[in-house]
Design a protein around this motif. Structure first.
Motif, PDB file in Angstrom:
ATOM      1  N   VAL A  53       0.838  -1.202   0.000  1.00 28.66           N
ATOM      2  CA  VAL A  53       0.000   0.000   0.000  1.00 28.66           C
ATOM      3  C   VAL A  53       0.875   1.255   0.000  1.00 28.66           C
ATOM      4  CG1 VAL A  53      -1.820   1.242   1.214  1.00 28.66           C
ATOM      5  CG2 VAL A  53      -1.786  -1.267   1.251  1.00 28.66           C
ATOM      6  N   VAL A  54       1.920   1.225   0.825  1.00 29.40           N
ATOM      7  CA  VAL A  54       2.809   2.384   0.920  1.00 29.40           C
ATOM      8  C   VAL A  54       3.525   2.618  -0.404  1.00 29.40           C
ATOM      9  CG1 VAL A  54       4.679   3.460   2.210  1.00 29.40           C
ATOM     10  CG2 VAL A  54       3.131   1.879   3.371  1.00 29.40           C
ATOM     11  N   MET A  55       3.990   1.548  -1.032  1.00 29.70           N
ATOM     12  CA  MET A  55       4.709   1.691  -2.298  1.00 29.70           C
ATOM     13  C   MET A  55       3.796   2.202  -3.401  1.00 29.70           C
ATOM     14  SD  MET A  55       7.683   1.474  -3.735  1.00 29.70           S
ATOM     15  CE  MET A  55       8.783   0.255  -2.976  1.00 29.70           C
ATOM     16  N   ILE A  56       2.570   1.718  -3.461  1.00 27.66           N
ATOM     17  CA  ILE A  56       1.623   2.220  -4.459  1.00 27.66           C
ATOM     18  C   ILE A  56       1.386   3.715  -4.235  1.00 27.66           C
ATOM     19  CG2 ILE A  56      -0.801   2.135  -5.154  1.00 27.66           C
ATOM     20  CD1 ILE A  56      -0.675  -0.902  -4.804  1.00 27.66           C
ATOM     21  N   GLY A  58       3.521   5.757  -2.864  1.00 28.40           N
ATOM     22  CA  GLY A  58       4.759   6.427  -3.249  1.00 28.40           C
ATOM     23  C   GLY A  58       4.883   6.596  -4.750  1.00 28.40           C
ATOM     24  N   PHE A  59       4.511   5.556  -5.495  1.00 30.96           N
ATOM     25  CA  PHE A  59       4.566   5.640  -6.954  1.00 30.96           C
ATOM     26  C   PHE A  59       3.580   6.680  -7.480  1.00 30.96           C
ATOM     27  CE2 PHE A  59       6.502   1.488  -8.785  1.00 30.96           C
ATOM     28  CZ  PHE A  59       7.660   1.722  -8.083  1.00 30.96           C
ATOM     29  N   ALA A  60       2.373   6.681  -6.934  1.00 26.85           N
ATOM     30  CA  ALA A  60       1.326   7.554  -7.450  1.00 26.85           C
ATOM     31  C   ALA A  60       1.441   8.985  -6.949  1.00 26.85           C
ATOM     32  CB  ALA A  60      -0.043   6.990  -7.074  1.00 26.85           C
ATOM     33  N   LEU A  61       1.874   9.156  -5.687  1.00 27.21           N
ATOM     34  CA  LEU A  61       1.838  10.478  -5.053  1.00 27.21           C
ATOM     35  C   LEU A  61       3.206  11.051  -4.723  1.00 27.21           C
ATOM     36  CD1 LEU A  61      -1.082   9.714  -2.548  1.00 27.21           C
ATOM     37  CD2 LEU A  61      -1.240  10.639  -4.870  1.00 27.21           C
ATOM     38  N   GLY A  62       4.263  10.229  -4.808  1.00 26.51           N
ATOM     39  CA  GLY A  62       5.604  10.727  -4.550  1.00 26.51           C
ATOM     40  C   GLY A  62       6.203  10.220  -3.249  1.00 26.51           C
ATOM     41  N   PRO A  63       7.521  10.369  -3.088  1.00 27.24           N
ATOM     42  CA  PRO A  63       8.222   9.825  -1.913  1.00 27.24           C
ATOM     43  C   PRO A  63       7.795  10.470  -0.593  1.00 27.24           C
ATOM     44  CG  PRO A  63       9.697  11.177  -3.253  1.00 27.24           C
ATOM     45  CD  PRO A  63       8.463  10.974  -4.058  1.00 27.24           C
ATOM     46  N   LEU A  64       7.513  11.762  -0.583  1.00 25.84           N
ATOM     47  CA  LEU A  64       7.083  12.399   0.658  1.00 25.84           C
ATOM     48  C   LEU A  64       5.750  11.829   1.121  1.00 25.84           C
ATOM     49  CD1 LEU A  64       7.494  14.434   2.887  1.00 25.84           C
ATOM     50  CD2 LEU A  64       6.535  16.212   1.403  1.00 25.84           C
ATOM     51  N   ALA A  65       4.856  11.602   0.187  1.00 26.08           N
ATOM     52  CA  ALA A  65       3.582  10.967   0.533  1.00 26.08           C
ATOM     53  C   ALA A  65       3.817   9.572   1.099  1.00 26.08           C
ATOM     54  CB  ALA A  65       2.686  10.895  -0.703  1.00 26.08           C
ATOM     55  N   VAL A 183      12.782 -11.611   1.086  1.00 27.21           N
ATOM     56  CA  VAL A 183      11.554 -12.309   0.691  1.00 27.21           C
ATOM     57  C   VAL A 183      10.352 -11.369   0.797  1.00 27.21           C
ATOM     58  CG1 VAL A 183       9.935 -14.126   1.364  1.00 27.21           C
ATOM     59  CG2 VAL A 183      12.378 -14.621   1.244  1.00 27.21           C
ATOM     60  N   LYS A 184      10.258 -10.645   1.910  1.00 24.21           N
ATOM     61  CA  LYS A 184       9.133  -9.730   2.104  1.00 24.21           C
ATOM     62  C   LYS A 184       9.115  -8.646   1.032  1.00 24.21           C
ATOM     63  CE  LYS A 184       6.992  -6.584   5.420  1.00 24.21           C
ATOM     64  NZ  LYS A 184       6.987  -6.066   6.823  1.00 24.21           N
ATOM     65  N   ALA A 185      10.256  -8.036   0.767  1.00 25.27           N
ATOM     66  CA  ALA A 185      10.318  -6.968  -0.230  1.00 25.27           C
ATOM     67  C   ALA A 185      10.053  -7.494  -1.636  1.00 25.27           C
ATOM     68  CB  ALA A 185      11.681  -6.273  -0.174  1.00 25.27           C
ATOM     69  N   THR A 186      10.558  -8.680  -1.940  1.00 27.11           N
ATOM     70  CA  THR A 186      10.352  -9.263  -3.271  1.00 27.11           C
ATOM     71  C   THR A 186       8.887  -9.559  -3.524  1.00 27.11           C
ATOM     72  OG1 THR A 186      12.573 -10.236  -3.302  1.00 27.11           O
ATOM     73  CG2 THR A 186      10.940 -11.180  -4.791  1.00 27.11           C
ATOM     74  N   LEU A 187       8.224 -10.186  -2.555  1.00 31.22           N
ATOM     75  CA  LEU A 187       6.801 -10.498  -2.710  1.00 31.22           C
ATOM     76  C   LEU A 187       5.968  -9.220  -2.789  1.00 31.22           C
ATOM     77  CD1 LEU A 187       6.408 -13.528  -0.272  1.00 31.22           C
ATOM     78  CD2 LEU A 187       6.525 -13.565  -2.768  1.00 31.22           C
ATOM     79  N   SER A 188       6.306  -8.241  -1.956  1.00 28.31           N
ATOM     80  CA  SER A 188       5.586  -6.964  -1.998  1.00 28.31           C
ATOM     81  C   SER A 188       5.762  -6.289  -3.350  1.00 28.31           C
ATOM     82  CB  SER A 188       6.091  -6.042  -0.876  1.00 28.31           C
ATOM     83  OG  SER A 188       5.803  -6.573   0.403  1.00 28.31           O
ATOM     84  N   SER A 189       6.979  -6.327  -3.874  1.00 29.09           N
ATOM     85  CA  SER A 189       7.253  -5.703  -5.164  1.00 29.09           C
ATOM     86  C   SER A 189       6.481  -6.376  -6.296  1.00 29.09           C
ATOM     87  CB  SER A 189       8.760  -5.750  -5.458  1.00 29.09           C
ATOM     88  OG  SER A 189       9.482  -4.973  -4.524  1.00 29.09           O
ATOM     89  N   TYR A 196      -0.496  -2.232  -9.602  1.00 33.04           N
ATOM     90  CA  TYR A 196      -0.427  -0.765  -9.662  1.00 33.04           C
ATOM     91  C   TYR A 196      -1.311  -0.177 -10.750  1.00 33.04           C
ATOM     92  CZ  TYR A 196       1.371   3.969  -9.966  1.00 33.04           C
ATOM     93  OH  TYR A 196       1.459   5.333  -9.999  1.00 33.04           O
ATOM     94  N   LYS A 197      -1.291  -0.744 -11.922  1.00 29.47           N
ATOM     95  CA  LYS A 197      -2.091  -0.212 -13.024  1.00 29.47           C
ATOM     96  C   LYS A 197      -3.568  -0.182 -12.656  1.00 29.47           C
ATOM     97  CE  LYS A 197      -3.442  -1.055 -17.806  1.00 29.47           C
ATOM     98  NZ  LYS A 197      -3.330  -1.964 -18.971  1.00 29.47           N
ATOM     99  N   ARG A 198      -4.034  -1.208 -11.938  1.00 25.15           N
ATOM    100  CA  ARG A 198      -5.456  -1.315 -11.623  1.00 25.15           C
ATOM    101  C   ARG A 198      -5.906  -0.314 -10.567  1.00 25.15           C
ATOM    102  NH1 ARG A 198      -3.419  -6.422 -12.487  1.00 25.15           N
ATOM    103  NH2 ARG A 198      -4.526  -7.710 -13.999  1.00 25.15           N
ATOM    104  N   VAL A 199      -5.016  -0.003  -9.618  1.00 22.48           N
ATOM    105  CA  VAL A 199      -5.445   0.852  -8.513  1.00 22.48           C
ATOM    106  C   VAL A 199      -4.959   2.288  -8.633  1.00 22.48           C
ATOM    107  CG1 VAL A 199      -5.518  -1.118  -6.959  1.00 22.48           C
ATOM    108  CG2 VAL A 199      -3.437   0.254  -7.076  1.00 22.48           C
TER     109      VAL A 199
END
Length: 205
Positions: A53-56, A58-65, A183-189, A196-199
């Motif tokens: 959720v945080v990464m999505i 970050g991608f959509a709204l930027g690193p500060l978000a 493992v956690k970061a890979t699965l999250s990625s 990402y495209k869908r949300v």
């Protein structure tokens, strides 16, 4: 135009942007509640997908978000789980989470296409693995050992029971902490890349 290219964003301090950050932070907290232990790792290392959720965000709204979403998630969890070691654990989660999302979000903001999105996620995964290992070695595990109290030898023994090569704190973080974060970061990625495209369209409205 690439599916990963975002439209022009609203000013960061707009009511719309703040609302998006708050909603994502609350949702990341809810996802965080469903962490589960996984085989081959000590029981206090639990797998969750709140960083998706945080990464999505970050991608959509930027690193500060992304940092603000991470902070909201952590603060909400602190309010719910006010244990003796909660502060230490949540500080660790915040630092490691930021190490994952900030480099990836910064890179993606400069190269908004699908190929570079994958590279951004790879950078985030590498940074999370390295940062998580160092933070646990120098700060988190020694603090846990002192606060619980949990003798360091007992903590190392928990790792030894799963991997006979673990005979020191260094080997614990090398063979237990680093693989877990990877493992956690890979699965999250992977989930971010597939979803990402869908949300993202919802966040750009």
């Amino acid at each position: 135009m690439s599916e990963f290219v975002s439209t022009k964003k609203a000013p960061f301090l707009s009511a719309q942007m703040i609302a998006k950050v708050a909603v994502l932070g609350a949702f990341a907290f809810l996802v965080m509640m469903f962490e589960v232990p996984i085989p081959f790792f000590v029981s206090f290392y639990k797998l969750g997908f709140d960083e998706v959720v945080v990464m999505i965000g970050g991608f959509a709204l930027g690193p500060l978000a992304a940092v603000m979403i991470e902070a909201i998630k952590i603060l909400l969890n602190l309010l719910v789980n006010s244990t003796v070691t909660a502060g230490v654990g949540e500080l660790s989660n915040f630092l490691v989470g930021c190490a994952y999302v900030i480099p990836a979000a910064i890179y993606y903001q400069r190269h908004k296409d699908k190929q570079h999105a994958w590279l951004a996620l790879g950078i985030g995964t590498l940074c999370m693995t390295i940062a998580g290992t160092l933070i646990n070695y120098f700060f988190i595990l020694p603090m846990y050992s002192a606060m619980l109290p949990l003798p360091m030898d007992d903590l190392i023994a928990a790792g030894t029971a799963l991997n006979g090569n673990i005979d020191s704190l260094f080997m614990f973080v090398l063979l237990m902490t680093a693989p877990f974060n990877f493992v956690k970061a890979t699965l999250s990625s992977l989930i971010v890349a597939l979803s990402y495209k869908r949300v993202s369209g919802l966040l750009k409205r």
